[in-house]
Motif scaffolding. Structure first.
Motif, mmCIF file in Angstrom:
data_model
loop_
_atom_site.group_PDB
_atom_site.id
_atom_site.type_symbol
_atom_site.label_atom_id
_atom_site.label_comp_id
_atom_site.label_asym_id
_atom_site.label_seq_id
_atom_site.Cartn_x
_atom_site.Cartn_y
_atom_site.Cartn_z
ATOM 1 N N ALA A 30 37.204 10.079 16.904
ATOM 2 C CA ALA A 30 38.170 10.824 17.711
ATOM 3 C C ALA A 30 38.590 10.042 18.955
ATOM 4 C CB ALA A 30 37.585 12.165 18.118
ATOM 5 N N LEU A 31 37.766 9.098 19.383
ATOM 6 C CA LEU A 31 38.052 8.329 20.592
ATOM 7 C C LEU A 31 38.761 7.000 20.321
ATOM 8 C CD1 LEU A 31 34.606 8.856 22.354
ATOM 9 C CD2 LEU A 31 36.715 10.151 22.708
ATOM 10 N N VAL A 32 38.811 6.587 19.060
ATOM 11 C CA VAL A 32 39.363 5.287 18.681
ATOM 12 C C VAL A 32 40.877 5.380 18.567
ATOM 13 C CG1 VAL A 32 39.419 3.581 16.819
ATOM 14 C CG2 VAL A 32 37.251 4.561 17.522
ATOM 15 N N THR A 33 41.572 4.352 19.059
ATOM 16 C CA THR A 33 43.031 4.334 18.965
ATOM 17 C C THR A 33 43.539 3.380 17.885
ATOM 18 O OG1 THR A 33 43.140 2.670 20.712
ATOM 19 C CG2 THR A 33 43.342 4.974 21.384
ATOM 20 N N ASP A 34 42.765 2.374 17.531
ATOM 21 C CA ASP A 34 43.173 1.394 16.526
ATOM 22 C C ASP A 34 43.103 2.022 15.129
ATOM 23 O OD1 ASP A 34 43.798 -1.402 15.696
ATOM 24 O OD2 ASP A 34 41.846 -1.201 14.702
ATOM 25 N N GLN A 35 44.218 2.004 14.411
ATOM 26 C CA GLN A 35 44.282 2.668 13.105
ATOM 27 C C GLN A 35 43.371 2.004 12.074
ATOM 28 O OE1 GLN A 35 45.752 5.633 12.530
ATOM 29 N NE2 GLN A 35 44.667 5.513 10.599
ATOM 30 N N LEU A 36 43.280 0.680 12.088
ATOM 31 C CA LEU A 36 42.412 -0.014 11.129
ATOM 32 C C LEU A 36 40.958 0.392 11.336
ATOM 33 C CD1 LEU A 36 42.010 -2.031 8.862
ATOM 34 C CD2 LEU A 36 41.926 -3.849 10.572
ATOM 35 N N LEU A 37 40.533 0.458 12.581
ATOM 36 C CA LEU A 37 39.161 0.881 12.879
ATOM 37 C C LEU A 37 38.946 2.333 12.478
ATOM 38 C CD1 LEU A 37 36.397 0.252 13.980
ATOM 39 C CD2 LEU A 37 37.265 0.686 16.287
ATOM 40 N N LYS A 38 39.945 3.177 12.687
ATOM 41 C CA LYS A 38 39.837 4.577 12.257
ATOM 42 C C LYS A 38 39.664 4.669 10.745
ATOM 43 C CE LYS A 38 41.984 7.493 15.664
ATOM 44 N NZ LYS A 38 42.847 8.625 15.884
ATOM 45 N N ASP A 39 40.411 3.837 10.016
ATOM 46 C CA ASP A 39 40.308 3.833 8.556
ATOM 47 C C ASP A 39 38.917 3.398 8.102
ATOM 48 O OD1 ASP A 39 42.940 4.645 8.455
ATOM 49 O OD2 ASP A 39 43.728 2.644 7.990
ATOM 50 N N ILE A 40 38.380 2.376 8.743
ATOM 51 C CA ILE A 40 37.029 1.898 8.416
ATOM 52 C C ILE A 40 36.000 2.988 8.708
ATOM 53 C CG2 ILE A 40 35.222 0.256 9.062
ATOM 54 C CD1 ILE A 40 37.516 -1.787 9.540
ATOM 55 N N MET A 41 36.165 3.645 9.842
ATOM 56 C CA MET A 41 35.239 4.711 10.198
ATOM 57 C C MET A 41 35.347 5.883 9.226
ATOM 58 S SD MET A 41 35.484 4.573 14.327
ATOM 59 C CE MET A 41 33.966 5.421 14.718
ATOM 60 N N GLN A 42 36.549 6.186 8.758
ATOM 61 C CA GLN A 42 36.719 7.262 7.784
ATOM 62 C C GLN A 42 36.044 6.907 6.466
ATOM 63 O OE1 GLN A 42 38.043 10.385 8.364
ATOM 64 N NE2 GLN A 42 37.078 10.746 6.390
ATOM 65 N N GLN A 43 36.139 5.650 6.055
ATOM 66 C CA GLN A 43 35.448 5.208 4.847
ATOM 67 C C GLN A 43 33.940 5.387 5.000
ATOM 68 O OE1 GLN A 43 36.684 1.168 4.150
ATOM 69 N NE2 GLN A 43 38.746 1.763 3.537
ATOM 70 N N ASP A 44 33.420 5.046 6.182
ATOM 71 C CA ASP A 44 31.995 5.217 6.454
ATOM 72 C C ASP A 44 31.617 6.694 6.421
ATOM 73 O OD1 ASP A 44 29.322 4.328 7.364
ATOM 74 O OD2 ASP A 44 29.885 5.386 9.201
ATOM 75 N N ILE A 45 32.457 7.541 6.972
ATOM 76 C CA ILE A 45 32.204 8.985 6.968
ATOM 77 C C ILE A 45 32.153 9.517 5.542
ATOM 78 C CG2 ILE A 45 33.239 11.227 7.551
ATOM 79 C CD1 ILE A 45 34.219 9.813 10.189
ATOM 80 N N ASP A 46 33.116 9.097 4.722
ATOM 81 C CA ASP A 46 33.160 9.548 3.328
ATOM 82 C C ASP A 46 31.927 9.089 2.557
ATOM 83 O OD1 ASP A 46 35.617 10.675 3.909
ATOM 84 O OD2 ASP A 46 36.771 9.024 3.023
ATOM 85 N N LEU A 47 31.569 7.816 2.727
ATOM 86 C CA LEU A 47 30.398 7.270 2.039
ATOM 87 C C LEU A 47 29.120 7.957 2.504
ATOM 88 C CD1 LEU A 47 29.152 5.182 0.120
ATOM 89 C CD2 LEU A 47 29.096 3.599 2.046
ATOM 90 N N SER A 48 28.978 8.137 3.783
ATOM 91 C CA SER A 48 27.780 8.787 4.325
ATOM 92 C C SER A 48 27.652 10.213 3.827
ATOM 93 C CB SER A 48 27.813 8.767 5.852
ATOM 94 O OG SER A 48 27.739 7.450 6.335
ATOM 95 N N THR A 49 28.772 10.911 3.726
ATOM 96 C CA THR A 49 28.754 12.285 3.227
ATOM 97 C C THR A 49 28.265 12.332 1.783
ATOM 98 O OG1 THR A 49 30.557 12.870 4.720
ATOM 99 C CG2 THR A 49 30.170 14.345 2.853
ATOM 100 N N ARG A 50 28.770 11.420 0.959
ATOM 101 C CA ARG A 50 28.317 11.363 -0.442
ATOM 102 C C ARG A 50 26.831 11.017 -0.519
ATOM 103 N NH1 ARG A 50 33.154 8.605 -1.107
ATOM 104 N NH2 ARG A 50 32.090 6.620 -1.426
#
Length: 64
Positions: A30-50
């Motif tokens: 929520a604090l990150v402004t860089d879209q590429l970093l947000k995408d990487i973090m979302q991938q990590d969130i998805d993987l961690s959830t699984r």
């Protein structure tokens, strides 16, 4: 399947650590402004959830 107590405790410890990491990733995203970093973090969130779902499945089977 029967697991030894130390195996169940290790999976529980990994799940607790992964939960902490997931919480941090969701908060920091929520604090990150860089879209590429947000995408990487979302991938990590998805993987961690699984992974946490898999750990939950292992732990629920270990209690039977």
């Amino acid at each position: 399947m029967n697991y030894a107590l130390h195996e169940v405790l290790e999976v529980h410890e990994i799940a607790a650590f992964k939960t902490t990491c997931l919480t941090k990733s969701k908060t920091m995203k929520a604090l990150v402004t860089d879209q590429l970093l947000k995408d990487i973090m979302q991938q990590d969130i998805d993987l961690s959830t699984r992974q946490l779902q898999e750990y939950a499945s292992i732990l629920s089977n270990a209690k039977k």
